[in-house]
Design a protein around this motif. Structure first.
Motif, PDB file in Angstrom:
ATOM      1  N   CYS A 291      41.985  26.517 -32.438  1.00  0.00           N
ATOM      2  CA  CYS A 291      41.161  25.773 -31.477  1.00  0.00           C
ATOM      3  C   CYS A 291      41.177  24.272 -31.784  1.00  0.00           C
ATOM      4  CB  CYS A 291      39.716  26.282 -31.514  1.00  0.00           C
ATOM      5  SG  CYS A 291      39.471  27.864 -30.690  1.00  0.00           S
ATOM      6  N   GLU A 292      41.093  23.953 -33.070  1.00  0.00           N
ATOM      7  CA  GLU A 292      41.131  22.541 -33.462  1.00  0.00           C
ATOM      8  C   GLU A 292      42.464  21.909 -33.078  1.00  0.00           C
ATOM      9  OE1 GLU A 292      40.292  22.357 -37.608  1.00  0.00           O
ATOM     10  OE2 GLU A 292      38.261  23.186 -37.419  1.00  0.00           O
ATOM     11  N   GLY A 293      43.553  22.648 -33.333  1.00  0.00           N
ATOM     12  CA  GLY A 293      44.867  22.139 -32.953  1.00  0.00           C
ATOM     13  C   GLY A 293      45.013  22.029 -31.448  1.00  0.00           C
ATOM     14  N   TYR A 294      44.441  22.976 -30.734  1.00  0.00           N
ATOM     15  CA  TYR A 294      44.490  22.953 -29.264  1.00  0.00           C
ATOM     16  C   TYR A 294      43.779  21.710 -28.730  1.00  0.00           C
ATOM     17  CZ  TYR A 294      43.430  24.325 -24.451  1.00  0.00           C
ATOM     18  OH  TYR A 294      43.295  24.340 -23.081  1.00  0.00           O
ATOM     19  N   GLU A 295      42.609  21.409 -29.280  1.00  0.00           N
ATOM     20  CA  GLU A 295      41.845  20.237 -28.840  1.00  0.00           C
ATOM     21  C   GLU A 295      42.589  18.940 -29.117  1.00  0.00           C
ATOM     22  OE1 GLU A 295      39.077  20.129 -27.153  1.00  0.00           O
ATOM     23  OE2 GLU A 295      38.772  22.290 -27.107  1.00  0.00           O
ATOM     24  N   LYS A 296      43.425  18.942 -30.158  1.00  0.00           N
ATOM     25  CA  LYS A 296      44.201  17.744 -30.512  1.00  0.00           C
ATOM     26  C   LYS A 296      45.537  17.683 -29.778  1.00  0.00           C
ATOM     27  CE  LYS A 296      42.175  17.546 -35.153  1.00  0.00           C
ATOM     28  NZ  LYS A 296      42.428  17.684 -36.618  1.00  0.00           N
ATOM     29  N   GLY A 297      45.840  18.716 -29.001  1.00  0.00           N
ATOM     30  CA  GLY A 297      47.073  18.719 -28.233  1.00  0.00           C
ATOM     31  C   GLY A 297      48.288  19.197 -28.986  1.00  0.00           C
ATOM     32  N   ASP A 298      48.073  19.876 -30.117  1.00  0.00           N
ATOM     33  CA  ASP A 298      49.217  20.408 -30.861  1.00  0.00           C
ATOM     34  C   ASP A 298      49.952  21.430 -29.991  1.00  0.00           C
ATOM     35  OD1 ASP A 298      50.435  20.965 -33.771  1.00  0.00           O
ATOM     36  OD2 ASP A 298      50.144  22.890 -32.753  1.00  0.00           O
ATOM     37  N   PRO A 299      51.259  21.274 -29.785  1.00  0.00           N
ATOM     38  CA  PRO A 299      51.982  22.148 -28.848  1.00  0.00           C
ATOM     39  C   PRO A 299      52.006  23.615 -29.273  1.00  0.00           C
ATOM     40  CG  PRO A 299      53.509  20.717 -30.049  1.00  0.00           C
ATOM     41  CD  PRO A 299      52.127  20.214 -30.328  1.00  0.00           C
ATOM     42  N   LYS A 300      52.135  23.895 -30.565  1.00  0.00           N
ATOM     43  CA  LYS A 300      52.172  25.287 -31.010  1.00  0.00           C
ATOM     44  C   LYS A 300      50.813  25.952 -30.866  1.00  0.00           C
ATOM     45  CE  LYS A 300      56.092  25.048 -34.204  1.00  0.00           C
ATOM     46  NZ  LYS A 300      56.557  25.311 -35.587  1.00  0.00           N
ATOM     47  N   CYS A 301      49.760  25.225 -31.198  1.00  0.00           N
ATOM     48  CA  CYS A 301      48.413  25.777 -31.036  1.00  0.00           C
ATOM     49  C   CYS A 301      48.085  25.967 -29.556  1.00  0.00           C
ATOM     50  CB  CYS A 301      47.383  24.855 -31.693  1.00  0.00           C
ATOM     51  SG  CYS A 301      47.453  24.846 -33.502  1.00  0.00           S
ATOM     52  N   THR A 302      48.566  25.058 -28.727  1.00  0.00           N
ATOM     53  CA  THR A 302      48.368  25.192 -27.283  1.00  0.00           C
ATOM     54  C   THR A 302      49.065  26.435 -26.753  1.00  0.00           C
ATOM     55  OG1 THR A 302      48.156  22.796 -27.004  1.00  0.00           O
ATOM     56  CG2 THR A 302      48.732  24.079 -25.047  1.00  0.00           C
ATOM     57  N   LEU A 303      50.286  26.671 -27.217  1.00  0.00           N
ATOM     58  CA  LEU A 303      51.012  27.870 -26.806  1.00  0.00           C
ATOM     59  C   LEU A 303      50.274  29.120 -27.264  1.00  0.00           C
ATOM     60  CD1 LEU A 303      53.509  29.248 -25.584  1.00  0.00           C
ATOM     61  CD2 LEU A 303      54.607  29.046 -27.838  1.00  0.00           C
ATOM     62  N   ALA A 304      49.802  29.124 -28.501  1.00  0.00           N
ATOM     63  CA  ALA A 304      49.083  30.292 -29.028  1.00  0.00           C
ATOM     64  C   ALA A 304      47.830  30.574 -28.204  1.00  0.00           C
ATOM     65  CB  ALA A 304      48.718  30.068 -30.493  1.00  0.00           C
ATOM     66  N   MET A 305      47.055  29.537 -27.918  1.00  0.00           N
ATOM     67  CA  MET A 305      45.830  29.700 -27.146  1.00  0.00           C
ATOM     68  C   MET A 305      46.125  30.181 -25.731  1.00  0.00           C
ATOM     69  SD  MET A 305      42.499  29.407 -26.867  1.00  0.00           S
ATOM     70  CE  MET A 305      41.821  28.259 -28.079  1.00  0.00           C
ATOM     71  N   ASP A 306      47.080  29.532 -25.079  1.00  0.00           N
ATOM     72  CA  ASP A 306      47.385  29.877 -23.693  1.00  0.00           C
ATOM     73  C   ASP A 306      47.977  31.280 -23.567  1.00  0.00           C
ATOM     74  OD1 ASP A 306      46.412  27.474 -22.799  1.00  0.00           O
ATOM     75  OD2 ASP A 306      48.360  26.499 -22.605  1.00  0.00           O
ATOM     76  N   MET A 307      48.830  31.675 -24.512  1.00  0.00           N
ATOM     77  CA  MET A 307      49.395  33.026 -24.464  1.00  0.00           C
ATOM     78  C   MET A 307      48.319  34.079 -24.699  1.00  0.00           C
ATOM     79  SD  MET A 307      53.210  33.091 -26.166  1.00  0.00           S
ATOM     80  CE  MET A 307      53.245  34.877 -25.987  1.00  0.00           C
ATOM     81  N   PHE A 308      47.420  33.812 -25.620  1.00  0.00           N
ATOM     82  CA  PHE A 308      46.316  34.725 -25.886  1.00  0.00           C
ATOM     83  C   PHE A 308      45.496  34.940 -24.611  1.00  0.00           C
ATOM     84  CE2 PHE A 308      41.899  35.556 -26.997  1.00  0.00           C
ATOM     85  CZ  PHE A 308      41.998  36.575 -27.921  1.00  0.00           C
ATOM     86  N   CYS A 309      45.150  33.839 -23.947  1.00  0.00           N
ATOM     87  CA  CYS A 309      44.315  33.909 -22.750  1.00  0.00           C
ATOM     88  C   CYS A 309      45.080  34.493 -21.560  1.00  0.00           C
ATOM     89  CB  CYS A 309      43.781  32.521 -22.400  1.00  0.00           C
ATOM     90  SG  CYS A 309      42.678  31.837 -23.654  1.00  0.00           S
ATOM     91  N   TYR A 310      46.343  34.166 -21.441  1.00  0.00           N
ATOM     92  CA  TYR A 310      47.161  34.668 -20.339  1.00  0.00           C
ATOM     93  C   TYR A 310      47.286  36.191 -20.408  1.00  0.00           C
ATOM     94  CZ  TYR A 310      51.309  35.384 -17.395  1.00  0.00           C
ATOM     95  OH  TYR A 310      52.195  35.820 -16.447  1.00  0.00           O
ATOM     96  N   ARG A 311      47.591  36.708 -21.604  1.00  0.00           N
ATOM     97  CA  ARG A 311      47.698  38.151 -21.767  1.00  0.00           C
ATOM     98  C   ARG A 311      46.348  38.817 -21.466  1.00  0.00           C
ATOM     99  NH1 ARG A 311      51.056  41.196 -25.324  1.00  0.00           N
ATOM    100  NH2 ARG A 311      52.520  39.459 -25.064  1.00  0.00           N
ATOM    101  N   LEU A 312      45.269  38.200 -21.926  1.00  0.00           N
ATOM    102  CA  LEU A 312      43.936  38.745 -21.682  1.00  0.00           C
ATOM    103  C   LEU A 312      43.621  38.762 -20.189  1.00  0.00           C
ATOM    104  CD1 LEU A 312      41.114  39.694 -22.559  1.00  0.00           C
ATOM    105  CD2 LEU A 312      40.535  37.289 -22.999  1.00  0.00           C
ATOM    106  N   ALA A 313      43.909  37.664 -19.503  1.00  0.00           N
ATOM    107  CA  ALA A 313      43.629  37.574 -18.067  1.00  0.00           C
ATOM    108  C   ALA A 313      44.432  38.614 -17.293  1.00  0.00           C
ATOM    109  CB  ALA A 313      43.936  36.171 -17.554  1.00  0.00           C
ATOM    110  N   LYS A 314      45.667  38.872 -17.697  1.00  0.00           N
ATOM    111  CA  LYS A 314      46.482  39.874 -17.007  1.00  0.00           C
ATOM    112  C   LYS A 314      45.889  41.271 -17.169  1.00  0.00           C
ATOM    113  CE  LYS A 314      50.803  39.385 -18.308  1.00  0.00           C
ATOM    114  NZ  LYS A 314      52.269  39.667 -18.190  1.00  0.00           N
ATOM    115  N   PHE A 315      45.424  41.594 -18.362  1.00  0.00           N
ATOM    116  CA  PHE A 315      44.813  42.904 -18.563  1.00  0.00           C
ATOM    117  C   PHE A 315      43.532  43.037 -17.745  1.00  0.00           C
ATOM    118  CE2 PHE A 315      47.519  43.881 -22.242  1.00  0.00           C
ATOM    119  CZ  PHE A 315      47.670  45.240 -22.073  1.00  0.00           C
ATOM    120  N   ILE A 316      42.703  41.984 -17.745  1.00  0.00           N
ATOM    121  CA  ILE A 316      41.458  42.034 -16.975  1.00  0.00           C
ATOM    122  C   ILE A 316      41.748  42.291 -15.501  1.00  0.00           C
ATOM    123  CG2 ILE A 316      39.518  40.648 -16.132  1.00  0.00           C
ATOM    124  CD1 ILE A 316      39.445  39.304 -18.901  1.00  0.00           C
ATOM    125  N   SER A 317      42.671  41.539 -14.941  1.00  0.00           N
ATOM    126  CA  SER A 317      42.975  41.700 -13.513  1.00  0.00           C
ATOM    127  C   SER A 317      43.576  43.073 -13.213  1.00  0.00           C
ATOM    128  CB  SER A 317      43.918  40.585 -13.041  1.00  0.00           C
ATOM    129  OG  SER A 317      45.143  40.612 -13.761  1.00  0.00           O
TER     130      SER A 317
END
Length: 406
Positions: A291-317
């Motif tokens: 989360c800290e890396g995501y807030e700072k714009g770190d590309p790898k942390c952003t990918l990790a966060m977005d993939m986590f949420c994307y997979r979660l959103a797909k299962f929910i839908s």
């Protein structure tokens, strides 16, 4: 520490290198003692504990086994609190996998132990440790009932279209290869709490429960019964997790074995312990530094966060298919309760398709159990209510164990 005024239950959750324990009142959920022993069998092994809300205490227990940890609990931690030790009338054990053997909490006997051993291949990282805990606890507390509560039990209500795999039938009928799920104790508790928040009978509620931690899973719960869930034969399937890859093309296994001459055990090690958020972020399996890396714009942390949420959103839908309509979506677990960024991103992905809106100011304040009472995050305009509800698997286990006390 408040002296117990009623009977208490000892709840034990054993991992391969840890022993979590709590002594609590199964009626009101009051926790008299909580703690964990870590780094089992290693020279740096230690145990930490807290009575009620008092300051945490810690002691080194070099090379301690699971049995040694429970022995230390009885002979050292509880030695000066005989009234608490004497109040324990049952012991509840969390068990990850019960196969198709169990759909309800069960009193421990030799047959139960043997069946837990039979399904070790489905939970190789968890069930052996649970058995160590059961054996050690029965030795330390021989005169009380020991009850096992299975993570897989709640998911036994899934229909065949949800739990069967499209492989030759004999693999299911002869070897039990099917979807079992996990975190069932948490999903059950969350669905029951959601019904209370919704002020509807449990039998009339349709909810999607998201247990998000180092291990993570989603469940579709219709009328209080699970009809689908994201984890499969083992806790490896489904969402992106701390060190687990989640759903993946099985051909990746063939490719790694053929191209890099990896053994099946080596692939298993990679998928279970070197993948997930750890692999994507390159820094940690813990969502907090990500989360800290995501807030700072770190590309790898952003990918990790977005993939986590994307997979979660797909299962929910996708769970709108078995549920038809959804009354509420519930976030829980270490990430679900404390990572407001993950809740925000996931709900934003669902806004256009499902009409989900959350109050962003309220969402940022909703952190675990820190004074957040009503649990609702959604706005009045949201087509589906969204809640953050802290899970309480220990309370479910304690109440389950208490039913076996005569």
């Amino acid at each position: 520490m408040v002296t117990p005024v009623s009977k208490t239950v000892l709840v034990i959750n054993c991992g391969s290198s840890s022993v979590k324990f709590a002594i609590m009142d199964p009626n009101d959920g009051h926790v008299y003692l909580s703690g964990i022993a870590e780094a089992m069998t290693l020279p740096e092994a230690f145990i930490s504990w807290r009575f009620g809300k008092e300051d945490k205490q810690k002691a080194d227990i070099p090379n301690a086994t699971h049995g040694d940890a429970l022995k230390y609990l009885v002979e050292n931690i509880l030695a000066s609190h005989p009234e608490l030790l004497g109040s324990i009338v049952a012991c509840g054990h969390r068990i990850v996998h019960g196969g198709e053997f169990y759909s309800e909490p069960t009193l421990v006997d030799d047959e139960v132990v043997a069946n837990i051993e039979k399904v070790i291949p489905f939970a190789p990282l968890h069930n052996p440790a649970h058995l160590l805990g059961i054996n050690a606890a029965r030795e330390s507390f021989p005169n009380i009932p020991h009850v096992v509560v299975f993570d897989t039990a709640f998911h036994q209500t899934m229909p065949p279209i949800a739990y069967r795999f499209a492989i030759p039938e004999q693999y299911y009928t002869e070897y039990g290869i099917r979807r079992y799920g996990a975190h069932g104790t948490s999903h059950m508790y969350l669905s029951q709490q959601a019904a209370l928040y919704l002020n509807k009978p449990l039998e009339e509620t349709n909810v999607i429960t998201c247990h998000l931690g180092g291990g993570a899973s989603v469940a579709a719960v219709k009328g209080g019964k699970c009809v689908d869930t994201s984890m499969g034969l083992t806790p490896l399937d489904g969402l992106v997790m701390g060190t687990r890859c989640g759903s993946i093309d099985p051909s990746v296994v063939f490719f790694l074995c053929d191209r890099f001459n990896m053994s099946v055990e080596e692939v298993k090690e990679v998928f279970n312990k070197k993948s997930g958020l750890l692999a994507l972020s390159g820094i940690s399996s813990d969502m907090r530094p990500i989360c800290e890396g995501y807030e700072k714009g770190d590309p790898k942390c952003t990918l990790a966060m977005d993939m986590f949420c994307y997979r979660l959103a797909k299962f929910i839908s996708s769970y709108y298919v078995p549920l038809g309509h959804v009354d509420a979506i519930i976030f829980s677990g270490g990430i679900g309760e404390n990572c407001w960024e993950a809740r925000k991103i996931t709900c934003a992905m669902l806004k256009e398709s499902l009409g989900i809106e959350i109050n962003e100011e309220l969402n940022e304040k909703a952190l675990g159990r820190l004074g957040f009472e009503d649990g609702e995050l959604s706005t009045p305009n949201s087509k589906v209510k969204v809640f953050m509800i802290p899970t309480n698997e220990e309370l479910v286990i304690a109440r389950s164990a208490m039913k076996f006390v005569k």
